[in-house]
Design a protein around this motif. Structure first.
Motif, PDB file in Angstrom:
ATOM      1  N   PHE A  86      12.986  15.101  10.330  1.00  0.00           N
ATOM      2  CA  PHE A  86      12.631  13.703  10.091  1.00  0.00           C
ATOM      3  C   PHE A  86      11.333  13.332  10.806  1.00  0.00           C
ATOM      4  N   ALA A  87      11.149  13.804  12.029  1.00  0.00           N
ATOM      5  CA  ALA A  87       9.923  13.513  12.777  1.00  0.00           C
ATOM      6  C   ALA A  87       8.703  14.112  12.086  1.00  0.00           C
ATOM      7  N   TRP A  88       8.818  15.361  11.652  1.00  0.00           N
ATOM      8  CA  TRP A  88       7.674  16.004  11.015  1.00  0.00           C
ATOM      9  C   TRP A  88       7.427  15.466   9.625  1.00  0.00           C
ATOM     10  N   LEU A  89       8.469  15.062   8.913  1.00  0.00           N
ATOM     11  CA  LEU A  89       8.257  14.434   7.610  1.00  0.00           C
ATOM     12  C   LEU A  89       7.472  13.135   7.751  1.00  0.00           C
ATOM     13  N   THR A  90       7.831  12.343   8.736  1.00  0.00           N
ATOM     14  CA  THR A  90       7.107  11.095   8.982  1.00  0.00           C
ATOM     15  C   THR A  90       5.654  11.376   9.314  1.00  0.00           C
ATOM     16  N   LEU A  91       5.433  12.306  10.203  1.00  0.00           N
ATOM     17  CA  LEU A  91       4.069  12.648  10.587  1.00  0.00           C
ATOM     18  C   LEU A  91       3.305  13.265   9.419  1.00  0.00           C
ATOM     19  N   MET A  92       3.982  14.094   8.627  1.00  0.00           N
ATOM     20  CA  MET A  92       3.324  14.727   7.494  1.00  0.00           C
ATOM     21  C   MET A  92       2.913  13.697   6.452  1.00  0.00           C
ATOM     22  N   CYS A  93       3.792  12.767   6.166  1.00  0.00           N
ATOM     23  CA  CYS A  93       3.455  11.736   5.183  1.00  0.00           C
ATOM     24  C   CYS A  93       2.276  10.891   5.651  1.00  0.00           C
ATOM     25  N   SER A  94       2.298  10.475   6.897  1.00  0.00           N
ATOM     26  CA  SER A  94       1.195   9.646   7.381  1.00  0.00           C
ATOM     27  C   SER A  94      -0.104  10.447   7.474  1.00  0.00           C
ATOM     28  N   ALA A  95      -0.009  11.728   7.872  1.00  0.00           N
ATOM     29  CA  ALA A  95      -1.217  12.559   7.923  1.00  0.00           C
ATOM     30  C   ALA A  95      -1.754  12.809   6.524  1.00  0.00           C
ATOM     31  N   SER A  96      -0.873  13.017   5.573  1.00  0.00           N
ATOM     32  CA  SER A  96      -1.323  13.227   4.191  1.00  0.00           C
ATOM     33  C   SER A  96      -2.032  11.999   3.659  1.00  0.00           C
ATOM     34  N   ILE A  97      -1.477  10.841   3.910  1.00  0.00           N
ATOM     35  CA  ILE A  97      -2.119   9.599   3.453  1.00  0.00           C
ATOM     36  C   ILE A  97      -3.462   9.415   4.154  1.00  0.00           C
ATOM     37  N   VAL A  99      -5.413  11.804   5.329  1.00  0.00           N
ATOM     38  CA  VAL A  99      -6.352  12.786   4.781  1.00  0.00           C
ATOM     39  C   VAL A  99      -6.840  12.348   3.410  1.00  0.00           C
ATOM     40  N   ILE A 100      -5.922  11.897   2.576  1.00  0.00           N
ATOM     41  CA  ILE A 100      -6.307  11.442   1.238  1.00  0.00           C
ATOM     42  C   ILE A 100      -7.244  10.247   1.328  1.00  0.00           C
ATOM     43  N   ALA A 101      -6.954   9.328   2.252  1.00  0.00           N
ATOM     44  CA  ALA A 101      -7.842   8.175   2.442  1.00  0.00           C
ATOM     45  C   ALA A 101      -9.176   8.623   3.036  1.00  0.00           C
ATOM     46  N   GLY A 102      -9.150   9.608   3.937  1.00  0.00           N
ATOM     47  CA  GLY A 102     -10.386  10.114   4.525  1.00  0.00           C
ATOM     48  C   GLY A 102     -11.269  10.807   3.506  1.00  0.00           C
ATOM     49  N   LEU A 103     -10.653  11.396   2.493  1.00  0.00           N
ATOM     50  CA  LEU A 103     -11.423  12.036   1.433  1.00  0.00           C
ATOM     51  C   LEU A 103     -11.932  11.025   0.406  1.00  0.00           C
ATOM     52  N   GLY A 104     -11.497   9.776   0.508  1.00  0.00           N
ATOM     53  CA  GLY A 104     -11.999   8.723  -0.367  1.00  0.00           C
ATOM     54  C   GLY A 104     -11.145   8.424  -1.581  1.00  0.00           C
ATOM     55  N   TYR A 105      -9.954   9.025  -1.664  1.00  0.00           N
ATOM     56  CA  TYR A 105      -9.098   8.784  -2.823  1.00  0.00           C
ATOM     57  C   TYR A 105      -8.217   7.552  -2.663  1.00  0.00           C
ATOM     58  N   LEU A 106      -8.047   7.083  -1.454  1.00  0.00           N
ATOM     59  CA  LEU A 106      -7.329   5.838  -1.161  1.00  0.00           C
ATOM     60  C   LEU A 106      -8.238   4.944  -0.342  1.00  0.00           C
ATOM     61  N   PRO A 107      -8.095   3.620  -0.487  1.00  0.00           N
ATOM     62  CA  PRO A 107      -8.923   2.749   0.345  1.00  0.00           C
ATOM     63  C   PRO A 107      -8.477   2.831   1.800  1.00  0.00           C
ATOM     64  N   TRP A 108      -9.446   2.840   2.692  1.00  0.00           N
ATOM     65  CA  TRP A 108      -9.163   2.912   4.123  1.00  0.00           C
ATOM     66  C   TRP A 108      -9.011   1.497   4.641  1.00  0.00           C
ATOM     67  N   VAL A 112      -3.838   2.163   7.052  1.00  0.00           N
ATOM     68  CA  VAL A 112      -4.118   3.599   7.095  1.00  0.00           C
ATOM     69  C   VAL A 112      -4.631   3.983   8.485  1.00  0.00           C
ATOM     70  N   GLY A 113      -5.460   3.136   9.069  1.00  0.00           N
ATOM     71  CA  GLY A 113      -6.011   3.421  10.384  1.00  0.00           C
ATOM     72  C   GLY A 113      -4.954   3.490  11.471  1.00  0.00           C
ATOM     73  N   ALA A 119       3.117   6.700  13.332  1.00  0.00           N
ATOM     74  CA  ALA A 119       3.853   7.935  13.052  1.00  0.00           C
ATOM     75  C   ALA A 119       3.990   8.778  14.317  1.00  0.00           C
ATOM     76  N   SER A 120       2.940   8.835  15.112  1.00  0.00           N
ATOM     77  CA  SER A 120       3.011   9.599  16.367  1.00  0.00           C
ATOM     78  C   SER A 120       4.010   8.973  17.336  1.00  0.00           C
ATOM     79  N   ALA A 121       4.022   7.640  17.390  1.00  0.00           N
ATOM     80  CA  ALA A 121       4.994   6.968  18.260  1.00  0.00           C
ATOM     81  C   ALA A 121       6.416   7.234  17.776  1.00  0.00           C
ATOM     82  N   PHE A 122       6.624   7.166  16.473  1.00  0.00           N
ATOM     83  CA  PHE A 122       7.954   7.429  15.916  1.00  0.00           C
ATOM     84  C   PHE A 122       8.361   8.876  16.160  1.00  0.00           C
ATOM     85  N   GLU A 123       7.397   9.794  15.989  1.00  0.00           N
ATOM     86  CA  GLU A 123       7.672  11.206  16.266  1.00  0.00           C
ATOM     87  C   GLU A 123       8.055  11.401  17.725  1.00  0.00           C
TER      88      GLU A 123
END
Length: 187
Positions: A86-97, A99-108, A112-113, A119-123
């Motif tokens: 559960f901890a890594w899923l949370t971190l993975m989802c937030s990191a994926s979002i 990364v996708i926002a950092g690549l410009g596919y989602l608005p930052w 997102v910031g 996610a790190s606090a929850f982890e």
């Protein structure tokens, strides 16, 4: 982020028994610790524009590795794997979002910031629960070992007492035989 990733992987691997038992998981765990540390060592020599993409490229495989090993450990019956997953899923989802926002596919935006921080606090909260569970498991093992040790001490004490009684019986028999031999010889 890299130092947090390396420390998370170290913490992660030290609590999941599956990593200690599986050769490929142990190698991946070592890579998950060494790659971020290597990144930290070479970052001062890289242009600033390269640092974010490199961090993103190494963060996602580490999280995917943790996800896969958590699933395998959960399947193997590891109690801590559930919270790790559960901890890594949370971190993975937030990191994926992120990364996708950092690549410009989602608005930052603000969400997102701050998502990686939350996610790190929850982890951290979930990993502290894993640590508490590990302490409880170790305390239970200690109680079991103490109970086993106490029963073995009781068994050995009983064996020594019965041996001491048999020695006393043997001494009494020899004393009576010596006394009889002394009476026969006229002492």
């Amino acid at each position: 982020i890299d130092l947090a990733g390396a420390s998370s992987m170290f913490f992660y691997g030290s609590f999941l028994g599956y990593i200690r038992e599986s050769t490929w998981a142990r190698r991946g765990w070592y890579a998950g610790i060494l790659v971020p540390l290597l990144e930290i060592a070479i970052m001062p020599f890289l242009p600033l524009a390269w640092i974010d993409p490199i961090t993103n490229l190494t963060l996602l495989p580490m999280i995917l590795f943790a996800l896969v090993t958590s699933l395998l450990a959960l399947r193997a019956g590891d109690r801590a794997a559930r919270l790790f997953l559960f901890a890594w899923l949370t971190l993975m989802c937030s990191a994926s979002i992120a990364v996708i926002a950092g690549l410009g596919y989602l608005p930052w935006g603000k969400w997102v910031g701050w998502m990686m921080q939350f996610a790190s606090a929850f982890e951290t909260i979930l990993l502290s629960l894993v640590l508490a569970d590990r302490v409880n498991i170790l305390n239970q093992q200690l109680r079991d070992y103490n109970a086993t040790l106490e029963s073995r001490v009781a068994e050995q004490t009983h064996a020594l007492e019965s041996y001491a009684e048999s020695l006393e019986d043997t001494n009494r028999d020899r004393d009576s035989q010596l006394e009889l031999a002394g009476q026969i010889q006229g002492w």
